[in-house]
Scaffold this active site. Structure first.
Site, mmCIF file in Angstrom:
data_model
loop_
_atom_site.group_PDB
_atom_site.id
_atom_site.type_symbol
_atom_site.label_atom_id
_atom_site.label_comp_id
_atom_site.label_asym_id
_atom_site.label_seq_id
_atom_site.Cartn_x
_atom_site.Cartn_y
_atom_site.Cartn_z
ATOM 1 N N TYR A 54 0.841 -1.194 0.000
ATOM 2 C CA TYR A 54 0.000 0.000 0.000
ATOM 3 C C TYR A 54 0.878 1.246 0.000
ATOM 4 O O TYR A 54 2.092 1.180 0.180
ATOM 5 C CB TYR A 54 -0.920 -0.027 1.228
ATOM 6 C CG TYR A 54 -2.081 0.939 1.164
ATOM 7 C CD1 TYR A 54 -2.942 0.948 0.080
ATOM 8 C CD2 TYR A 54 -2.305 1.846 2.203
ATOM 9 C CE1 TYR A 54 -4.006 1.835 0.015
ATOM 10 C CE2 TYR A 54 -3.371 2.728 2.147
ATOM 11 C CZ TYR A 54 -4.212 2.719 1.055
ATOM 12 O OH TYR A 54 -5.261 3.602 0.992
ATOM 13 N N SER A 153 -16.186 -1.339 -10.856
ATOM 14 C CA SER A 153 -15.601 -1.302 -9.515
ATOM 15 C C SER A 153 -16.473 -0.477 -8.579
ATOM 16 O O SER A 153 -17.439 0.160 -9.007
ATOM 17 C CB SER A 153 -14.202 -0.692 -9.578
ATOM 18 O OG SER A 153 -14.279 0.684 -9.939
ATOM 19 N N VAL A 155 -15.695 2.345 -7.012
ATOM 20 C CA VAL A 155 -15.620 3.749 -7.398
ATOM 21 C C VAL A 155 -16.341 3.972 -8.717
ATOM 22 O O VAL A 155 -17.063 4.960 -8.891
ATOM 23 C CB VAL A 155 -14.152 4.211 -7.509
ATOM 24 C CG1 VAL A 155 -14.066 5.617 -8.094
ATOM 25 C CG2 VAL A 155 -13.478 4.169 -6.145
ATOM 26 N N TYR A 239 -6.362 7.003 -9.896
ATOM 27 C CA TYR A 239 -6.640 6.759 -8.483
ATOM 28 C C TYR A 239 -6.428 5.307 -8.098
ATOM 29 O O TYR A 239 -6.591 4.932 -6.929
ATOM 30 C CB TYR A 239 -8.061 7.192 -8.126
ATOM 31 C CG TYR A 239 -9.152 6.340 -8.750
ATOM 32 C CD1 TYR A 239 -9.675 5.245 -8.075
ATOM 33 C CD2 TYR A 239 -9.662 6.630 -10.015
ATOM 34 C CE1 TYR A 239 -10.663 4.456 -8.628
ATOM 35 C CE2 TYR A 239 -10.653 5.851 -10.581
ATOM 36 C CZ TYR A 239 -11.141 4.761 -9.892
ATOM 37 O OH TYR A 239 -12.116 3.976 -10.455
ATOM 38 N N LYS A 322 -19.395 -5.728 -3.170
ATOM 39 C CA LYS A 322 -18.468 -5.746 -2.042
ATOM 40 C C LYS A 322 -18.737 -6.925 -1.101
ATOM 41 O O LYS A 322 -19.884 -7.331 -0.891
ATOM 42 C CB LYS A 322 -18.594 -4.449 -1.239
ATOM 43 C CG LYS A 322 -18.021 -3.229 -1.927
ATOM 44 C CD LYS A 322 -16.516 -3.238 -1.904
ATOM 45 C CE LYS A 322 -15.961 -1.959 -2.488
ATOM 46 N NZ LYS A 322 -14.487 -1.986 -2.552
#
Length: 328
Positions: A54, A153, A155, A239, A322
């Site tokens: 990350y 996705s 987003v 992003y 999700k």
């Protein structure tokens, strides 16, 4: 009183290094708030954090989980903004995969009591990222086109719904044809496969109309498709890097189109945002969740005790939404 939480003592495959632990709850300090966490999604950023891949250094032992939702269970004597029973989301960078989360009161945002807590648990990252993409980089008039990849996705789906709410039109690249009708039903104006034929189709749809903004979550050749569709002086905001392939920028897009390239890490935005800036974003998004105009697809809700099942499912690429940890 004891509480369960997930922790990893070393980075690696999340399904292998995560462990379920139990701890006693410590007394609160005067400005602390203890929240009984109810739900938390398993995001790609969570998995990357556990793997050690990350953008922020991972220093085990750590409790992962970048977002979630719960109810205030106890407050310190000096707390003024929150009360027992309030529904809140944490604004911390990590630590949400726990039954009880304790932090200073300014690390929580209060939500309406009737809000769907599963949906609220997914508010902080994907919807806020989509909002920032649409609001912070280009002046977009109603009817303007926005192009994105990874449109299925979290987003991507949020961006489709928000763009529709703002009166914008979206061109959406996906990898699987079975997603086309699904995203159109969500409000997407055009959905095409993320390949050269899809680029031709997108250009045919827009004709001579400008495309000023692109949202890139993939990198590699997929990002080149976005740049190909963008108009001169257009802006591409990266992003995510789902393909794990570097961003390649053909010279012609810089020389002849003068494209602008930006990056967005919503974690950093949260760290720098003032309270009014947070309120300006979270309040309208909360309202859209309440009215059903912003809905995040859910694949499974999995009990905390079955976290390995949740992690394994979250790592699969063919999910319909999700994976949520039920922390109750």
């Amino acid at each position: 009183m004891s509480s369960c939480f997930l922790q990893f003592d070393q980075t690696g495959n999340p399904a292998e290094v995560l462990q379920l632990h139990e701890r006693a709850l410590a007394p609160l300090s005067s400005h602390d708030v203890r929240v009984r966490m109810r739900f938390a999604p398993v995001n790609p950023a969570d998995l990357n954090f556990i793997e050690g891949n990350y953008g922020r250094a991972t220093l085990p032992p750590c409790i992962p989980g970048h977002e979630g939702c719960g109810e205030v269970e106890e407050v310190g004597e000096s707390v003024v903004s929150l009360s027992k029973g309030d529904v809140v989301i944490p604004l911390l960078g990590t630590g949400c995969w726990t039954q009880h989360l304790t932090a200073a009161e300014h690390h929580f945002a209060k939500l309406p009591p009737q809000i769907d807590q599963v949906q609220a648990s997914m508010l902080r990252i994907n919807p806020v990222t989509a909002w920032a993409l649409l609001k912070h980089y280009a002046e977009l008039e109603p009817g303007a086109w926005v192009v994105q990849n990874a449109a299925n996705s979290g987003v991507g789906r949020a961006l489709i719904q928000l763009a529709h709410h703002f009166g914008l039109r979206t061109l959406n690249f996906v990898r699987r044809p079975e997603l086309i009708d699904e995203l159109k039903a969500l409000g997407a104006d055009a959905v095409m496969l993320d390949n050269d034929d899809g680029v031709v189709e997108a250009k045919k749809i827009i004709g001579n109309e400008p495309v000023k903004l692109a949202a890139n979550a993939v990198g590699g050749d997929s990002a080149i498709h976005l740049m190909d569709v963008l108009s001169s002086e257009g802006i591409m905001v990266t992003y995510g890097a789902m393909s794990r392939r570097s961003l390649k920028v053909p010279n012609k897009f810089l020389i002849f189109k003068n494209l602008q390239l930006h990056g967005l890490w919503i974690t950093k935005w949260f760290e720098n945002a003032s309270t009014p800036e947070l309120f300006e974003v979270l309040e309208p998004l909360t309202t859209l969740i309440e009215t059903g105009e912003l809905v995040t697809a859910i694949d499974q809700v999995v009990p905390l005790a079955d976290f390995k099942q949740a992690i394994t499912r979250a790592q699969e690429g063919s999910r319909s939404g999700k994976v949520i940890l039920d922390l109750a």
